[in-house]
Design an enzyme around this catalytic site. Structure first.
Site, mmCIF file in Angstrom:
data_model
loop_
_atom_site.group_PDB
_atom_site.id
_atom_site.type_symbol
_atom_site.label_atom_id
_atom_site.label_comp_id
_atom_site.label_asym_id
_atom_site.label_seq_id
_atom_site.Cartn_x
_atom_site.Cartn_y
_atom_site.Cartn_z
ATOM 1 N N ARG A 46 0.818 -1.217 0.000
ATOM 2 C CA ARG A 46 0.000 0.000 0.000
ATOM 3 C C ARG A 46 0.851 1.266 0.000
ATOM 4 N NH1 ARG A 46 -5.032 -1.097 3.987
ATOM 5 N NH2 ARG A 46 -5.783 -3.031 3.064
ATOM 6 N N ASP A 148 -14.879 8.679 10.423
ATOM 7 C CA ASP A 148 -13.843 7.664 10.204
ATOM 8 C C ASP A 148 -12.521 8.398 10.050
ATOM 9 O OD1 ASP A 148 -13.989 4.453 9.177
ATOM 10 O OD2 ASP A 148 -12.138 5.529 8.737
HETATM 11 C C1 LIG Z 1 -13.061 -3.035 9.786
HETATM 12 S S1 LIG Z 1 -13.753 -1.429 9.470
HETATM 13 C C2 LIG Z 1 -15.278 -1.557 10.377
HETATM 14 C C3 LIG Z 1 -16.382 -0.692 9.799
HETATM 15 C C4 LIG Z 1 -17.697 -0.754 10.547
HETATM 16 N N1 LIG Z 1 -17.578 -0.162 11.883
HETATM 17 C C5 LIG Z 1 -18.226 -2.162 10.660
HETATM 18 O O1 LIG Z 1 -18.131 -2.750 11.754
HETATM 19 O O2 LIG Z 1 -18.750 -2.688 9.676
HETATM 20 C C6 LIG Z 1 -12.744 -0.417 10.562
HETATM 21 C C7 LIG Z 1 -12.804 1.067 10.270
HETATM 22 O O3 LIG Z 1 -12.220 1.757 11.381
HETATM 23 C C8 LIG Z 1 -11.573 2.904 10.894
HETATM 24 N N2 LIG Z 1 -10.654 3.401 11.948
HETATM 25 C C9 LIG Z 1 -9.484 2.872 12.343
HETATM 26 N N3 LIG Z 1 -8.949 3.617 13.333
HETATM 27 C C10 LIG Z 1 -9.815 4.641 13.568
HETATM 28 C C11 LIG Z 1 -9.817 5.738 14.476
HETATM 29 N N4 LIG Z 1 -8.823 5.954 15.322
HETATM 30 N N5 LIG Z 1 -10.861 6.605 14.436
HETATM 31 C C12 LIG Z 1 -11.882 6.412 13.559
HETATM 32 N N6 LIG Z 1 -11.934 5.396 12.670
HETATM 33 C C13 LIG Z 1 -10.909 4.507 12.689
HETATM 34 C C14 LIG Z 1 -10.922 2.420 9.611
HETATM 35 O O4 LIG Z 1 -10.617 3.480 8.727
HETATM 36 C C15 LIG Z 1 -12.007 1.493 9.053
HETATM 37 O O5 LIG Z 1 -12.835 2.158 8.122
#
Ligand SMILES: C[S@@+](CC[C@H](N)C(=O)[O-])C[C@H]1O[C@@H](n2cnc3c(N)ncnc32)[C@H](O)[C@@H]1O
Length: 198
Positions: A46, A148
């Site tokens: 990436r 996010d």
């Molecule tokens: C695996 S996805 C889960 C999405 C959704 N919450 C679900 O459960 O379907 C994790 C998301 O967390 C976001 N993320 C990671 N660290 C974060 C942070 N410190 N604050 C906000 N979002 C974060 C990532 O960008 C990603 O889009």
């Protein structure tokens, strides 16, 4: 032992243990994301795209530049390292519980819900559908905030348009009530129905 992902190993850039450690520390400081050692190849893949875009020779240059005068590159670095797996009603039991909670708390409406890691939006839209169903209204007294750390996925969430197969598993009545089928060149897409809580 230092593992070197050198150009001679079929890679464009060198990527050693120190580079990987630096990436892990920086993304942990910035977003609280803990990268496991197994993510090393993913990180290389990436971020090497960022090196190409910026015309840099190696990861050390990239990380030095990021730390010295990162600016907008901090966001690109963060976007590159997030994992955005999501789907509508992922882990359905959460939404069953939410449905019951909303009904129990109806007397305290309006209610605020924060989808703090909303990814491409399937989670906040699933929350919105749950709220509509719990209150029996397309405009329930619920306000949903979706955030996010990754700005790219949030742009998709704001659009609310998904390939039709993303909603394939939803009940036909739910699809009909909350989504609109795209037309013409957008026929393969389904869009969140804007007259609903949003
Ligand atoms: C695996 S996805 C889960 C999405 C959704 N919450 C679900 O459960 O379907 C994790 C998301 O967390 C976001 N993320 C990671 N660290 C974060 C942070 N410190 N604050 C906000 N979002 C974060 C990532 O960008 C990603 O889009």
């Amino acid at each position: 032992m230092t593992t070197l992902h050198s150009p001679s190993a079929g890679r464009d850039f060198e990527f050693d243990d120190r580079d990987f450690r630096r990436v892990c520390e920086l993304i942990h400081q910035r977003a609280g994301i803990a990268l496991a050692p197994a993510k090393r190849d993913m990180v290389y893949g990436r971020l090497s795209r960022r090196l190409r875009v910026l015309g840099l020779r190696d990861f050390k240059d990239y990380l030095d530049k990021l730390e010295q005068d990162g600016g907008d590159e901090w966001q690109a670095f963060t976007n590159a390292l997030t994992t955005n797996l999501t789907s509508f009603f992922r882990e359905p039991h959460h939404f069953e519980r939410l449905h019951d909670e909303l009904r129990e708390r109806a007397a305290h409406a309006p209610l605020n819900i924060w989808s703090c890691a909303a990814s491409t939006g399937e989670e906040p839209y699933s929350i919105a559908i749950t709220a509509c169903e719990a209150f029996g209204s397309l405009t329930p007294p619920v306000r949903i905030l979706a955030t996010d750390v990754d700005t790219q996925v949030l742009a998709t969430a704001a659009q609310g348009v998904y390939p039709i197969e993303r909603i394939a598993a939803l009940e036909p009545a739910v699809k009909k009530r909350y989504f609109q089928r795209g037309t013409g060149p957008h026929e393969a897409n389904a869009g969140w129905c804007r007259r609903c809580a949003h």
